[in-house]
Design a protein around this motif. Structure first.
Motif, short mmCIF file in Angstrom:
data_model
loop_
_atom_site.label_atom_id
_atom_site.label_comp_id
_atom_site.label_asym_id
_atom_site.label_seq_id
_atom_site.Cartn_x
_atom_site.Cartn_y
_atom_site.Cartn_z
N GLU A 100 0.82 -1.21 0.00
CA GLU A 100 0.00 0.00 0.00
C GLU A 100 0.85 1.25 0.00
O GLU A 100 0.55 2.23 -0.67
CB GLU A 100 -0.92 0.01 1.23
CG GLU A 100 -2.14 -0.86 1.09
CD GLU A 100 -1.88 -2.29 1.51
OE1 GLU A 100 -2.84 -3.03 1.68
OE2 GLU A 100 -0.71 -2.69 1.66
N LEU A 115 -3.75 9.66 2.97
CA LEU A 115 -3.01 8.69 2.17
C LEU A 115 -2.45 9.32 0.90
O LEU A 115 -1.45 8.83 0.36
CB LEU A 115 -3.91 7.52 1.79
CG LEU A 115 -4.38 6.62 2.95
CD1 LEU A 115 -5.32 5.55 2.44
CD2 LEU A 115 -3.19 5.99 3.64
N ARG A 157 -6.05 2.51 -2.83
CA ARG A 157 -5.38 2.64 -1.53
C ARG A 157 -6.38 2.81 -0.39
O ARG A 157 -6.26 2.19 0.66
CB ARG A 157 -4.43 3.84 -1.56
CG ARG A 157 -3.07 3.50 -2.14
CD ARG A 157 -2.45 4.70 -2.84
NE ARG A 157 -2.85 4.73 -4.24
CZ ARG A 157 -2.60 5.72 -5.07
NH1 ARG A 157 -1.96 6.78 -4.62
NH2 ARG A 157 -2.96 5.66 -6.32
N LEU A 199 -0.46 5.63 6.76
CA LEU A 199 -1.51 4.63 6.62
C LEU A 199 -1.93 4.07 7.97
O LEU A 199 -3.12 3.95 8.28
CB LEU A 199 -1.03 3.49 5.71
CG LEU A 199 -1.98 2.32 5.50
CD1 LEU A 199 -3.28 2.80 4.89
CD2 LEU A 199 -1.34 1.25 4.64
N SER A 256 0.80 4.13 -2.81
CA SER A 256 0.43 5.51 -2.51
C SER A 256 1.53 6.49 -2.87
O SER A 256 1.30 7.67 -3.07
CB SER A 256 0.07 5.66 -1.03
OG SER A 256 1.18 5.40 -0.21
N ASN A 286 4.76 6.79 4.14
CA ASN A 286 3.39 6.38 3.82
C ASN A 286 2.91 5.24 4.71
O ASN A 286 1.71 5.13 4.97
CB ASN A 286 3.29 6.00 2.35
CG ASN A 286 3.16 7.22 1.46
OD1 ASN A 286 2.13 7.89 1.44
ND2 ASN A 286 4.21 7.55 0.74
#
Length: 430
Positions: free
Chosen positions: A80, A150, A227, A125, A84, A121
């Protein structure tokens, strides 16, 4: 009832694009049913599979290595984080990401800009998702804020006010593979999604699967829907108490099973009466894919938990042999700095003396002495991470993370049977 609505795309004759891209024409946009009160009949076999998968997920919180697995979970969110950051084809090594994460609290060198983006990130997250887990009720505004967190550099924050589409041309939806509902229907559909997320009409796993498919069908943002949709899976499972540590790498599995994932979402998007046999069959086809992915994720997470428990046993043996060779008692005191560091190595596989001081709330001398003892025992490796600063790396943990991610990127979840995809980290060197 769910329907395909015919619409007309107005051409922009002044755009300067070639004729193929500036043309207008008819296309069909999909209008889904509300999910708050939509009836759903799940076949007994599928219901049993969901129950089995839920039990496997719950067992992760109590089985061997559970504490280590919970702390290592952030590395399983790298997919993820990479997405992102929109880094195509780049997968920084677990060591690089660990160094970059440590740099958020200390002055550390020796990692790439890509690793810094991934580390940042991951932090965003985890923080944004946890806020939704702790909220009394999730609102549409919370989902919008999750998107903004995000994708901080995204130009268009907030629910989309334009038509978007998947596949085909970048300039019009005439040849798109799928066209989500028009922008004016997005706010009520997202409100319906939030209401469903706050309820418990279905079991946790079924709820997570339906929520994810509905979110991806609405496609409420101009970018970053994937995402946010993946983060909401963790949100549902954690809010329902099924995976409170967000340790399930289901997003990685769905990414690996990309063809089945897309086919499942296509099946979910039925047209007509939700009680019709074809409609029910379509929703259940998607749920079968989602449940299978979560079962695979639980199985792979359990393997990682067992690997972590085995690592701890190996460290105890190595440390005991080293201490005996130094004329010390085989086992360190239960509350000693050495014992405490061993317990948190899966959480912090890269440390400095300052890291140990901060995490254990101890002074410099015992922190440095404990790290040096573990390095002399072969459990940690020394590396210069800044001028005059020594980093201590648990390479066993870093290698384990890399191998687990390679396994999750294999279409058969075993690198001996199929090679991992391009996003997987390189195989750790011996």
């Amino acid at each position: 009832m769910a329907e395909l609505l015919e619409a007309y795309w107005e051409p922009d004759l002044s755009s300067g694009l070639v004729a193929k891209h500036r043309r207008g024409g008819r296309y069909r946009t999909y209008i889904p049913d509300s999910i708050v009160d939509r009836p759903l009949t799940v076949p007994p076999v599928l219901s049993q599979q969901a129950a089995q998968a839920e039990r496997a997920i719950r067992n992760l919180s109590s089985g061997p290595g559970a504490s280590g697995l919970a702390t290592i979970s952030r590395f399983l969110l790298r997919s993820e984080a990479i997405a992102s950051s929109m880094i195509e084809g780049i997968a920084p090594s677990p060591q690089q990401v660990a160094l970059a994460e440590l740099s958020q609290d200390e002055t550390i060198l020796g990692f790439s800009d890509q690793a810094r983006l991934v580390a940042n990130n991951i932090t965003i997250l985890r923080r944004a998702s946890q806020e939704l887990v702790d909220a009394d009720a999730v609102t549409p505004e919370d989902i919008v804020e999750l998107h903004a967190a995000l994708l901080p550099d995204e130009r268009h924050h907030g629910l989309r006010q334009v038509q978007n589409w998947i596949g085909g041309s970048n300039w019009n939806p005439l040849e798109a593979e799928f066209v989500p509902p028009p922008a004016d229907l997005v706010p009520p559909l997202v409100a319906d999604l939030a209401s469903y997320l706050n309820g418990s009409t279905h079991g946790a796993l079924l709820q997570a699967g339906i929520m994810h498919a509905q979110f991806e069908t609405i496609h409420p943002f101009t970018d970053g829907n994937g995402r946010v949709g993946r983060a909401l899976i963790h949100t549902v499972l954690a809010r329902r108490g099924l995976a409170p540590g967000a340790i399930l790498p289901v997003s990685l599995v769905l990414s690996t099973l990309s063809e089945r994932y897309v086919d499942g979402l296509t099946e979910y998007r039925y047209v007509g009466d939700p009680l019709a046999t074809t409609s029910t069959r379509g929703v259940n086809a998607w749920l079968a894919t989602f449940i299978d992915a979560t079962a695979i994720a639980a199985e792979q997470a359990a393997k990682l938990a067992a690997d972590i428990a085995e690592l701890h046993d190996s460290w105890d043996t190595r440390l005991g042999m080293h201490r005996i060779s130094q004329g010390l008692r085989e086992e360190p005191r239960a509350g000693s700095a050495v014992s405490k560091i061993l317990r948190i190595l899966p959480e912090a596989p890269v440390m400095t003396t300052s890291t140990a001081q901060r995490m254990l709330k101890i002074s410099f001398p015992p922190a440095r002495a404990a790290l040096e003892e573990l390095a002399d025992a072969g459990i940690l490796s020394r590396r210069s991470v800044d001028r005059g600063t020594t980093g201590y790396l648990a390479r066993d943990v870093l290698n384990l993370i890399g191998l687990a991610e390679r396994r999750l990127a294999s279409t058969r979840f075993d690198t001996r049977l199929s090679a991992p995809g391009p996003q997987a980290p390189a195989r750790p060197s011996d």
